[in-house]
Design a protein around this motif. Structure first.
Motif, PDB file in Angstrom:
ATOM      1  N   LEU A  93      65.414  11.554   5.697  1.00  0.00           N
ATOM      2  CA  LEU A  93      65.618  13.004   5.001  1.00  0.00           C
ATOM      3  C   LEU A  93      65.302  14.132   5.955  1.00  0.00           C
ATOM      4  O   LEU A  93      64.335  14.138   6.970  1.00  0.00           O
ATOM      5  CB  LEU A  93      64.343  12.834   3.909  1.00  0.00           C
ATOM      6  CG  LEU A  93      64.673  11.914   2.828  1.00  0.00           C
ATOM      7  CD1 LEU A  93      63.283  11.646   2.026  1.00  0.00           C
ATOM      8  CD2 LEU A  93      65.836  11.941   2.014  1.00  0.00           C
TER       9      LEU A  93
ATOM     10  N   THR B 180      56.822  16.114  -0.261  1.00  0.00           N
ATOM     11  CA  THR B 180      56.534  15.874  -1.517  1.00  0.00           C
ATOM     12  C   THR B 180      57.269  16.646  -2.683  1.00  0.00           C
ATOM     13  O   THR B 180      57.836  16.160  -3.429  1.00  0.00           O
ATOM     14  CB  THR B 180      54.920  16.019  -1.677  1.00  0.00           C
ATOM     15  OG1 THR B 180      54.586  17.408  -1.503  1.00  0.00           O
ATOM     16  CG2 THR B 180      54.011  15.151  -1.311  1.00  0.00           C
TER      17      THR B 180
ATOM     18  N   SER C  53      56.770   9.750  -3.694  1.00  0.00           N
ATOM     19  CA  SER C  53      58.201  10.089  -4.031  1.00  0.00           C
ATOM     20  C   SER C  53      59.087  10.011  -2.856  1.00  0.00           C
ATOM     21  O   SER C  53      60.288   9.984  -3.045  1.00  0.00           O
ATOM     22  CB  SER C  53      58.159  11.803  -4.219  1.00  0.00           C
ATOM     23  OG  SER C  53      57.555  12.303  -3.245  1.00  0.00           O
ATOM     24  N   VAL C  54      58.681   9.967  -1.588  1.00  0.00           N
ATOM     25  CA  VAL C  54      59.388   9.759  -0.399  1.00  0.00           C
ATOM     26  C   VAL C  54      60.150   8.282  -0.342  1.00  0.00           C
ATOM     27  O   VAL C  54      61.362   8.191  -0.207  1.00  0.00           O
ATOM     28  CB  VAL C  54      58.865  10.162   0.674  1.00  0.00           C
ATOM     29  CG1 VAL C  54      57.897   9.118   1.304  1.00  0.00           C
ATOM     30  CG2 VAL C  54      59.689  10.339   1.831  1.00  0.00           C
TER      31      VAL C  54
ATOM     32  N   SER D 285      56.190  14.387   5.229  1.00  0.00           N
ATOM     33  CA  SER D 285      56.566  13.048   5.064  1.00  0.00           C
ATOM     34  C   SER D 285      55.720  12.119   6.064  1.00  0.00           C
ATOM     35  O   SER D 285      55.558  10.901   5.807  1.00  0.00           O
ATOM     36  CB  SER D 285      58.032  12.611   5.149  1.00  0.00           C
ATOM     37  OG  SER D 285      58.247  12.925   6.475  1.00  0.00           O
TER      38      SER D 285
ATOM     39  N   SER E  61      60.223  18.090  -1.934  1.00  0.00           N
ATOM     40  CA  SER E  61      61.680  17.726  -1.828  1.00  0.00           C
ATOM     41  C   SER E  61      61.715  16.502  -2.338  1.00  0.00           C
ATOM     42  O   SER E  61      62.892  16.567  -2.886  1.00  0.00           O
ATOM     43  CB  SER E  61      62.014  18.018  -0.163  1.00  0.00           C
ATOM     44  OG  SER E  61      61.919  19.252   0.173  1.00  0.00           O
ATOM     45  N   SER E  62      61.185  15.719  -2.054  1.00  0.00           N
ATOM     46  CA  SER E  62      61.303  14.073  -2.536  1.00  0.00           C
ATOM     47  C   SER E  62      61.388  14.002  -3.814  1.00  0.00           C
ATOM     48  O   SER E  62      62.073  13.477  -4.849  1.00  0.00           O
ATOM     49  CB  SER E  62      60.437  13.030  -1.892  1.00  0.00           C
ATOM     50  OG  SER E  62      60.368  13.142  -0.773  1.00  0.00           O
ATOM     51  N   ARG E  63      60.403  14.688  -4.476  1.00  0.00           N
ATOM     52  CA  ARG E  63      60.251  14.897  -5.967  1.00  0.00           C
ATOM     53  C   ARG E  63      61.503  15.460  -6.525  1.00  0.00           C
ATOM     54  O   ARG E  63      62.254  15.119  -7.661  1.00  0.00           O
ATOM     55  CB  ARG E  63      59.163  15.649  -6.579  1.00  0.00           C
ATOM     56  CG  ARG E  63      58.791  15.576  -8.086  1.00  0.00           C
ATOM     57  CD  ARG E  63      58.785  14.125  -8.563  1.00  0.00           C
ATOM     58  NE  ARG E  63      57.990  13.212  -7.981  1.00  0.00           N
ATOM     59  CZ  ARG E  63      57.951  11.863  -8.113  1.00  0.00           C
ATOM     60  NH1 ARG E  63      59.018  11.499  -8.767  1.00  0.00           N
ATOM     61  NH2 ARG E  63      57.182  11.176  -7.493  1.00  0.00           N
TER      62      ARG E  63
ATOM     63  N   LEU F 165      62.572   8.350  -3.633  1.00  0.00           N
ATOM     64  CA  LEU F 165      63.772   9.105  -3.218  1.00  0.00           C
ATOM     65  C   LEU F 165      64.873   8.158  -2.334  1.00  0.00           C
ATOM     66  O   LEU F 165      65.979   7.727  -2.669  1.00  0.00           O
ATOM     67  CB  LEU F 165      63.505  10.421  -2.791  1.00  0.00           C
ATOM     68  CG  LEU F 165      65.008  11.140  -2.191  1.00  0.00           C
ATOM     69  CD1 LEU F 165      65.962  11.276  -3.380  1.00  0.00           C
ATOM     70  CD2 LEU F 165      64.708  12.266  -1.731  1.00  0.00           C
ATOM     71  N   SER F 166      64.269   7.568  -1.316  1.00  0.00           N
ATOM     72  CA  SER F 166      64.881   6.650  -0.405  1.00  0.00           C
ATOM     73  C   SER F 166      65.379   5.334  -1.288  1.00  0.00           C
ATOM     74  O   SER F 166      66.612   5.005  -0.996  1.00  0.00           O
ATOM     75  CB  SER F 166      64.086   6.410   0.665  1.00  0.00           C
ATOM     76  OG  SER F 166      63.636   7.398   1.244  1.00  0.00           O
TER      77      SER F 166
ATOM     78  N   GLY G 112      61.515  15.277   3.730  1.00  0.00           N
ATOM     79  CA  GLY G 112      60.846  14.524   3.054  1.00  0.00           C
ATOM     80  C   GLY G 112      59.421  14.974   2.277  1.00  0.00           C
ATOM     81  O   GLY G 112      58.796  13.872   2.085  1.00  0.00           O
TER      82      GLY G 112
END
Length: 966
Positions: A640, A843, A619-620, A613, A845-847, A623-624, A841
């Motif tokens: 994250l 790419t 994406s991070v 991250s 995991s966020s996606r 998601l946030s 965080g």
């Protein structure tokens, strides 16, 4: 012998209850307060209750039995009593005799007064678990060993229950069987019994036997903690000399009506008997035919008895049960049964014949490509295998050229979801599919025959090839090796050893995975006929050993003998044997196993990029923002992480940095993670038996706010528990150790979804804040829509914490967690450096995190959790009305707990019962596990896609286990 099976048979003596009272008083001086007749095929039994409540048994024997025979029965009772068994013992009459004679209806009868053996017959228990079946086998072995030295002239009898005469009995009484198809099956089976037993009879040891050691004549009682204890042996009417192995055969036959879909239910009994009284090779070979013969004798004798004794309800009520005791083992593959028994006893199996000289079945055919229907087939996706035969046909149609299925493969397409029975899905035949018809030839010389169903059999000296689907050109009779038989493009092939199935029977294509080792001893892999090596069996046992050796035992596994789980779909876990287990515990996989959208998202992102991250990507941020949109406006920042433990660890650091205080208040029976800080505030002794004695000084523990079994109960418990916390906070403040952090789940998940009573969190949060502390709400288990009515657990209480931790559901199994808080709290940690989580965080995991939130909304999984959760809650309440073991039902939505207690007043936990219930549920296709410090609560937290159909199946199976036992 012939007199005993004459048409008039052996009707019970014509004795009434009043006669029994008179005889007891006349011969034994017994004053009877109550009398009750007990069932019997050929005698009369009365339970007498004296004025002081003592029970005794008055037995009036059939006049066909002599005094010497009755005395032999007494001797057998005394023999087993001396060996430590509780057995009925004869009481002396007023004349000082153990056996008396009297004339009733013009015939002389022997009568005895026997001591009464306490206990309920095992037959009254619908389900006999493996431990109980082993215990029964142990008793049979012990009794057989004890009786081996007994000699008495009255044991040399001619009884229809002596399996040495069983063939004669069946032949004589089969005309009394009313259904023609039953007669036919009995007579065909009798032929096979006779041919199998003929060369073995002289090799079977003869000794004194009880003759009827069945679930009817072994009594039991409920033991401590829900166990079952065998308490005694009754009814010695059939004591005699007979084959020793017949004692075991009789006991085995009684098991089939308890579990008619599992013929190998007898294996634990046989294994335990063998440990006490080792069986010879001849006895093992004779055992299954004798089990079948015992069932046949019971079936014909029962039909005969109701014909000659129409009022005998005991005999008529047993007809269906006795037919099952014959039909189940008779229809099972006898060779497979013997092989399974040998395997269970550690005996060697016969070596398979040498097939190296066999010719190709389809000469000139290129080696066919194997087609895969197993758990690891790449042909399957998104539950497509549940289309069954249709999916098989699709795969066959898309295959190029010739294809061949695999021997011993457990097909997913032959299994079903929500089934209490193990599927018959393991192939003992192979199927060849070709684009155009291919010529089929004989692999060896033999005799050719065709059955009415079109099946073709080639019987050779060492093996039999059975073919289905061939357009036969050759006629019946002898054929040479390599002879042309006909053509086929959809050919099913079995290779069996002689004696497994007759020409009138077509072998099954599929059997249960648990039964396959037995079948594999009588069926060979036909792959060699097509130029392919034999299939390699899965080494599941070796795999568990490898895991144990290399993967540290601290990382434990569920169940003593766990199924190997390698696939999942929605709320189902799938073993390598193809069985689909209903998954009641995987709250981590919130969307369900194998979700296609998550899988596609992960694959797409992996192909593009996966990095941490600190790089800049969309994406991070997305998601946030999505997480902040789910919480109250007071929250404005997200951190994250990889897991729930890491989220709690970070939350504790944030709180400590913000308040400047080290001291933390948590609650009893809670679990927050395994890392150093998370473990420090975890107090559940189910996860750490030393949890309460190893807390650091800065951790303080409040009572678990349990309104069901805690210090404060019922209405008003929330305020009472909160008042305790307020006082505790003040004491700590006054002692110079003010609490900076309070951490708790909104419901105590690890304790079994125990509800936090109303008013508790509201008052505790206010008190903590009033002293300058902050409140952490651990939503790792409760959050993300699982509660149905609420997305977050704290919403149930109308409170807003300062820090929220979450994980599990966020990534649908991908490691992902988060901490949501206020920027002012997060900023307090800046003095200790920046925070970073490599995978939290990323790419990928966020996606995935964004995708999970999308799916929850699109598929309305929170709403589903509410609807199906209500169905579960109502079902649990209904079960609670029927089963006293359920003391309480906790939780809501798809996080619930069913608490088992031995007494609803004392609330004594029932952990052993809970474990046994879970093991029994596994047998019925449900994975559910105990939780809580007392390990007496079923944790119910399936994936959020859990359907009403699955909920009803789970409730039905739980009801069945609670009703039948475990």
């Amino acid at each position: 012998m012939s007199a005993l099976i004459a048409p008039e048979g052996l009707p019970r003596p014509a004795v009434s209850a009043d006669d029994a009272v008179r005889l007891a008083a006349e011969f034994y001086g017994v004053g009877t307060a109550q009398v009750k007749e007990l069932g019997s095929q050929q005698d009369r039994n009365f339970r007498l209750t004296a004025a002081d409540g003592v029970w005794q048994l008055l037995k009036i024997s059939n006049p066909a039995f002599t005094r010497t025979e009755i005395e032999a029965q007494n001797a057998a009772m005394e023999c087993l009593a001396a060996a430590g068994f509780a057995a009925p013992l004869p009481q002396l009459s007023v004349n000082g005799e153990p056996v008396e004679s009297t004339v009733l209806g013009g015939q002389k009868h022997c009568l005895r007064l026997l001591s009464y053996v306490e206990g309920a017959p095992v037959i009254d228990r619908p389900h006999l678990g493996p431990a109980l079946r082993s215990a029964l086998g142990d008793w049979l072995g012990r009794a057989s060993t004890a009786l081996a030295g007994l000699e008495h002239p009255g044991l040399d009898r001619s009884l229809q229950w002596d399996l040495r005469h069983g063939e004669e009995v069946v032949a004589a009484l089969v005309p009394f069987v009313r259904a023609e198809w039953k007669q036919d099956l009995l007579l065909r089976t009798l032929e096979r019994i006779s041919s199998t037993l003929a060369p073995l009879k002289d090799q079977l040891p003869v000794q004194a036997v009880h003759g009827d050691l069945t679930d009817d004549n072994i009594v039991c009682a409920s033991g401590p903690r829900g166990s079952v204890e065998l308490t005694g042996i009754i009814d010695f009417s059939d004591a005699m000399y007979s084959w020793r192995v017949a004692e075991l055969a009789v006991g085995c036959s009684a098991l089939f009506h308890h579990d008619p879909v599992n013929p190998l239910t007898v294996l634990p009994m046989i294994r335990a008997f063998h440990a006490r009284a080792p069986l010879s090779d001849a006895e093992v070979r004779a055992l299954w035919p004798l089990i079948v013969l015992r069932g046949a004798v019971l079936a014909v004798s029962g039909e005969h008895q109701v014909t000659i004794d129409a009022g005998n309800d005991y005999a008529s009520d047993a007809l269906d049960r006795e037919w099952a005791m014959f039909e189940v083992p008779a229809r099972y593959d006898w060779n497979a049964a013997e092989a399974s028994i040998r395997g269970a006893l550690g005996m060697e199996l016969p070596s398979p014949p040498d097939t190296s000289a066999w010719l190709p079945l389809v000469p000139g055919l290129p080696v066919p490509a194997p087609v895969d229907f197993s758990w690891d087939s790449e042909e399957f996706s998104n539950g497509s295998w549940l289309d069954g035969a249709a999916e098989e046909e699709r795969i066959f149609a898309e295959a190029a050229g010739a294809v061949l299925t695999r021997f011993g493969e457990a097909r997913l397409t032959r299994a079903a979801v929500n089934s209490a029975e193990e599927p018959a899905n393991t192939a003992i035949a192979v199927e060849l599919r070709t684009a155009v018809p291919a010529a089929v030839h004989t692999p060896f010389a033999g005799t050719l025959s065709a059955a009415p169903d079109g099946t073709v059999r080639l019987e050779g000296a060492e093996a039999v090839v059975v073919l289905s689907g061939v357009q036969l050109e050759a006629g019946p009779g002898p054929v040479d090796a390599g002879a042309r038989l006909g053509t086929a493009n959809q050919l099913t092939v079995w290779v069996q050893l002689p004696g497994a199935y007759s020409a009138a029977e077509t072998p099954p294509r599929f059997v249960k995975a648990s039964e396959f080792p037995g079948y594999a001893a009588g069926f060979l892999d036909p792959s060699a006929l097509f130029g392919l090596p034999p299939a390699t069996p899965a080494a599941d046992e070796a795999l568990l050993e490898r895991r144990t050796n290399a993967y540290d035992a601290l990382q434990s596994h569920y169940y003593e003998a766990p199924p190997r789980i390698e696939r999942g779909w929605k709320e189902h876990l799938i073993s390598t044997s193809g069985r689909h287990y209903l998954d009641m515990v995987n709250n981590v996989t919130s969307l369900g196993h194998g979700h296609p959208v998550v899988a596609e998202t992960a694959a797409r992102q992996w192909r593009r990029l996966n990095t941490n991250s600190r790089f800049h990507y969309a994406s991070v941020a997305e998601l946030s923002e999505r997480l902040l949109a789910k919480v109250p406006d007071s929250f404005d920042t997200v951190l994250l992480v990889n897991s729930g433990s890491e989220a709690v660890e970070l939350a504790l650091r944030l709180a400590k940095a913000f308040t400047g205080r080290e001291d933390v208040l948590c609650v009893h029976e809670s679990y927050h993670g395994w890392s150093l800080g998370a473990d420090a505030v975890s107090t559940s002794v189910s996860d750490n038996p030393r949890a309460l004695e190893t807390r650091p000084d800065w951790v303080h523990i409040a009572d678990a706010p349990n309104a069901y079994r805690g210090r404060h109960r019922g209405e008003g418990a929330g305020a009472a528990y909160a008042a305790d916390v307020v006082r505790q906070l003040q004491r700590l403040h006054d002692a110079g150790t003010p609490v900076g952090t309070f951490i708790a789940e909104p419901r105590n998940g690890n304790a079994g979804a125990i509800g936090t009573p109303p008013g508790y969190l509201e008052q505790v949060y206010a008190a903590v804040r009033g002293q300058g502390g902050v409140n952490i709400c651990d939503e790792v288990q409760m959050g993300y829509g699982r509660l149905g009515r609420h997305f977050w657990g704290f919403e149930e209480h109308g409170v807003v914490p300062d820090i929220i931790t979450m994980a599990k559901a966020m990534g649908n199994g991908h490691p992902l967690g988060a901490v949501i808080t206020r920027k002012e709290i997060a900023a307090a940690l800046a003095g200790e450096g920046s925070f970073f989580s490599s995978g939290g965080g990323s790419t990928l995991s966020s996606r995935i995190g964004v995708t999970v939130l999308d799916v929850i909304e699109k598929e309305q999984l929170q709403e589903n959790a509410d609807a199906v959760g209500q169905l579960l809650s109502q079902g649990f309440r209904e079960l609670m009305d029927r089963h006293a073991l359920i003391g309480a039902v906790h939780g809501m939505g798809l996080y619930q707990g069913v608490e088992f207690v031995r007494d609803r007043q004392t609330l004594e936990p029932a952990p052993e019962e809970t474990r046994a219930i879970c093991e029994r549920m596994l047998e019925l296709g449900v994975i559910v596990l105990p939780t809580g410090d007392r390990q007496n609560i079923l944790k119910v937290k399936p994936p959020l896609c859990f359907t009403e159909e699955s909920a009803r199946f789970f409730l039905a199976m739980l009801d069945r286990v609670l009703a039948e036992g475990w």
